[in-house]
Write an enzyme that holds these catalytic residues in place. Sequence first.
Site, mmCIF file in Angstrom:
data_model
loop_
_atom_site.group_PDB
_atom_site.id
_atom_site.type_symbol
_atom_site.label_atom_id
_atom_site.label_comp_id
_atom_site.label_asym_id
_atom_site.label_seq_id
_atom_site.Cartn_x
_atom_site.Cartn_y
_atom_site.Cartn_z
ATOM 1 N N GLY A 11 17.506 46.478 45.447
ATOM 2 C CA GLY A 11 16.346 45.630 45.749
ATOM 3 C C GLY A 11 15.226 45.975 44.783
ATOM 4 O O GLY A 11 14.975 47.149 44.520
ATOM 5 N N GLY A 111 17.486 52.984 43.868
ATOM 6 C CA GLY A 111 17.224 53.650 45.138
ATOM 7 C C GLY A 111 18.471 54.377 45.612
ATOM 8 O O GLY A 111 19.279 54.835 44.787
ATOM 9 N N ASN A 112 18.650 54.389 46.929
ATOM 10 C CA ASN A 112 19.732 55.186 47.492
ATOM 11 C C ASN A 112 21.139 54.838 47.038
ATOM 12 O O ASN A 112 21.856 55.687 46.523
ATOM 13 C CB ASN A 112 19.667 55.075 49.009
ATOM 14 C CG ASN A 112 18.881 56.221 49.549
ATOM 15 O OD1 ASN A 112 19.273 57.358 49.338
ATOM 16 N ND2 ASN A 112 17.762 55.938 50.179
ATOM 17 N N ILE A 135 10.508 50.596 47.697
ATOM 18 C CA ILE A 135 9.323 50.507 48.556
ATOM 19 C C ILE A 135 9.504 51.350 49.815
ATOM 20 O O ILE A 135 8.556 51.592 50.532
ATOM 21 C CB ILE A 135 8.998 49.044 48.955
ATOM 22 C CG1 ILE A 135 10.123 48.430 49.795
ATOM 23 C CG2 ILE A 135 8.695 48.199 47.749
ATOM 24 C CD1 ILE A 135 9.713 47.169 50.529
ATOM 25 N N ASP A 136 10.747 51.777 50.089
ATOM 26 C CA ASP A 136 11.002 52.514 51.340
ATOM 27 C C ASP A 136 10.635 53.997 51.257
ATOM 28 O O ASP A 136 10.547 54.660 52.287
ATOM 29 C CB ASP A 136 12.484 52.397 51.722
ATOM 30 C CG ASP A 136 12.887 50.974 52.053
ATOM 31 O OD1 ASP A 136 11.993 50.181 52.409
ATOM 32 O OD2 ASP A 136 14.083 50.654 51.959
ATOM 33 N N ARG A 275 2.146 37.428 69.351
ATOM 34 C CA ARG A 275 2.566 36.744 68.132
ATOM 35 C C ARG A 275 3.224 37.745 67.182
ATOM 36 O O ARG A 275 2.865 38.926 67.171
ATOM 37 C CB ARG A 275 1.358 36.129 67.401
ATOM 38 C CG ARG A 275 0.686 35.000 68.164
ATOM 39 C CD ARG A 275 1.548 33.741 68.156
ATOM 40 N NE ARG A 275 0.862 32.621 68.760
ATOM 41 C CZ ARG A 275 0.876 32.314 70.048
ATOM 42 N NH1 ARG A 275 1.537 33.076 70.908
ATOM 43 N NH2 ARG A 275 0.234 31.255 70.502
#
Length: 357
Positions: A11, A111-112, A135-136, A275
């Site tokens: 991602g 990433g991972n 972003i994580d 909401r």
Amino acid sequence: MKRIGLLTSGGDCQALNPAMRGVVKSLMFSGEQIEIYGFLNGYQGLIYGNYRMLDVSDFSGILTRGGTILGSSRTPFKTIREPDEKGLDKVESMKHNYFKLNLDCLVILGGNGSHKTANLLREEGLNIVTLPKTIDNDLWGTDMTFGFQSAVDIATNVIDNIHTTADSHGRVFIVEVMGHKVGYLTLNAGMASGADIILIPEIPYDIDKVIEAIEQRKKRGSKFTIIAVAEGAISKKDAKLSKKEYKKKLESSPFPSVSYEIAEEIKKKTGQEVRVTVPGHMQRGGSPCPYDRVFASRLGAEAGKLILKGHYGFMVGYRNREIVKVPLEEVAGKLKKVEPDSSIVKEAKMLGISFGD
Ligand code: F6P
């Protein structure tokens, strides 16, 4: 002369471009001659030999540009050893393309999942240097990943904006923040924006405790409540299910995500209007924040240094305020999670934030 390959995998996130620019600029200013091969769309480019030869000038003007000039894709590690639909051995093909181009090193921004494949390629004899993106912020071996702070900024702005409308209408608002397995983004954006309740995967929630926190706020005179919920937040009851059972439950759920299930329960039990807002991929988009521009540039420069020294098989990470090189075998296959008893969680609780536990 150094012949380097670059690829961005998984991602996307902000600051992929500044990181690549950092690698290329640092090599260029060292006086080393370089040839740059940019593989397109992550590991797919390496598997199928899709690359572009890049010039140093391709890296000008991209410090502020989000996304990745190379494109990205997800190539799941768990099927990397399986042949593709045409019977192609993906690992052999990646090795073949690397050696055919006579590369000195392949720089992988990932990433991972991408780090598992990077480590496999190292084991197969390729010279690899990686940079931690996501972003994580869930990558093992580094206190920080680039992309994280930019995403925190965006998610924080969303919750900031929700505050005023929640206040006007006296509603409960749930903002669903990205992060299926790890809650750093939700925790940080939640704290930065003054969320009242923060639900993350690492701390399973009890819906009655969530409702209790809403009721207590009402008693204190607050007519609205803001809940920051990670995509992967899970109830205590569901956390007891096996992985398979939980997957089945999600598949048959009438709700598009956990936030809507939580909203329904709150509505039923409190009668209050609820909401849900889901900023989704907006959190990965747009220009990197100044922190990420600086951070990614630094990591890129240090990657350039490793390449010049011929030090391969490392991720360039950040630990205790120092840029460090972390062996890939230490990084691959491990997740960095929020510790439920870490000081940041304790401090959040001291500020009156409920984790629903
Ligand atoms: O890995 C980063 C991430 O943005 C997660 O936070 C999110 O859950 C996931 O990717 C979304 O993946 P995709 O872009 O494949 O929908």
